[in-house]
Design a protein around this motif. Structure first.
Motif, PDB file in Angstrom:
ATOM      1  N   ASP A 172       0.817  -1.222   0.000  1.00 28.02           N
ATOM      2  CA  ASP A 172       0.000   0.000   0.000  1.00 28.02           C
ATOM      3  C   ASP A 172       0.849   1.269   0.000  1.00 28.02           C
ATOM      4  O   ASP A 172       0.305   2.374   0.146  1.00 28.02           O
ATOM      5  N   ARG A 173       2.161   1.106  -0.125  1.00 26.19           N
ATOM      6  CA  ARG A 173       3.113   2.234  -0.166  1.00 26.19           C
ATOM      7  C   ARG A 173       3.070   3.067   1.107  1.00 26.19           C
ATOM      8  O   ARG A 173       3.163   4.288   1.070  1.00 26.19           O
TER       9      ARG A 173
ATOM     10  N   ALA B  35       4.738   7.610   0.253  1.00 25.23           N
ATOM     11  CA  ALA B  35       3.895   7.193  -0.876  1.00 25.23           C
ATOM     12  C   ALA B  35       4.478   7.544  -2.241  1.00 25.23           C
ATOM     13  O   ALA B  35       4.585   6.668  -3.104  1.00 25.23           O
ATOM     14  N   PRO B  36       4.893   8.806  -2.496  1.00 24.58           N
ATOM     15  CA  PRO B  36       5.416   9.090  -3.837  1.00 24.58           C
ATOM     16  C   PRO B  36       6.743   8.394  -4.119  1.00 24.58           C
ATOM     17  O   PRO B  36       6.989   7.964  -5.252  1.00 24.58           O
TER      18      PRO B  36
ATOM     19  N   ALA C 267       5.869   4.774  -4.814  1.00 22.29           N
ATOM     20  CA  ALA C 267       5.129   4.675  -6.084  1.00 22.29           C
ATOM     21  C   ALA C 267       6.059   4.844  -7.278  1.00 22.29           C
ATOM     22  O   ALA C 267       5.839   4.243  -8.332  1.00 22.29           O
TER      23      ALA C 267
ATOM     24  N   GLU D   2       8.882   3.696  -7.442  1.00 18.52           N
ATOM     25  CA  GLU D   2       9.750   2.525  -7.414  1.00 18.52           C
ATOM     26  C   GLU D   2      11.216   2.925  -7.223  1.00 18.52           C
ATOM     27  O   GLU D   2      12.127   2.343  -7.808  1.00 18.52           O
TER      28      GLU D   2
END
Length: 176
Positions: free
Chosen positions: A84-85, A118-119, A122, A124
């Motif tokens: 879910d990051r 999160a960013p 996301a 990677e």
């Protein structure tokens, strides 16, 4: 130091080492005396990684103990949060490790870090680079440590924007 083939994990032969040396020295105006930049970058990454491992990190078992939960429940939770990051998780040899800076004393995820993580996750971004950026002074933040600066309500939005900017650079540059 022993160089190994990344595919076979076998030690490199003398010929392979000579080819690697030539490749690393292929940059610059004088290849015979050039400092192999990729080798210096690898050395720096190894040093940063060793420094990070001196910080507190937790295995599944240590995190389960901190949370007062079972090992299976903790393992499931870690994988779900990573998917879910929401949680930075890394491999170190045979172990899965969770850098402790992102957790509260009882093992919960620090909520103020979620919009920062999160960013990066996301995009990677390489998890070791993400850990280094989060836990070390960052140029994008005027030398502040992101995981610490985000605790300050006046700085948190700046930290989130810096993380978004860094994530965009990772995506655009492909340099996870």
């Amino acid at each position: 130091v022993s160089w190994t083939d990344p595919v076979t994990a076998e030690p490199l032969s003398t010929q392979q080492l000579q080819q690697l040396d030539a490749l690393l020295r292929s940059q610059g105006e004088d290849p015979d005396h050039a400092v192999p930049l990729p080798l210096l970058q690898l050395k720096r990454r190894a040093r940063v990684r060793a420094d990070l491992l001196e910080d507190e990190w937790l295995t599944y078992a240590a995190l389960a103990e901190r949370r007062g939960a079972s090992l299976d429940a903790t393992r499931f939770s870690v994988h779900k949060d990573a998917a879910d990051r929401r949680l930075l998780v890394l491999r170190e040899g045979p172990d899965t490790v969770v850098p402790a800076f992102q957790l509260t004393e009882d093992g919960a995820i620090r909520p103020e870090l979620e919009p920062v993580l999160a960013p990066l996750l996301a995009a990677e971004m390489d998890p070791w680079r993400a850990w280094a950026w989060l836990a070390r002074p960052a140029a994008l933040l005027g030398g502040q440590v992101p995981e610490q600066a985000v605790r300050d309500p006046e700085e948190s939005e700046i930290v989130v924007r810096a993380a978004i900017h860094l994530a965009a650079r990772v995506v655009i540059g492909g340099a996870g």
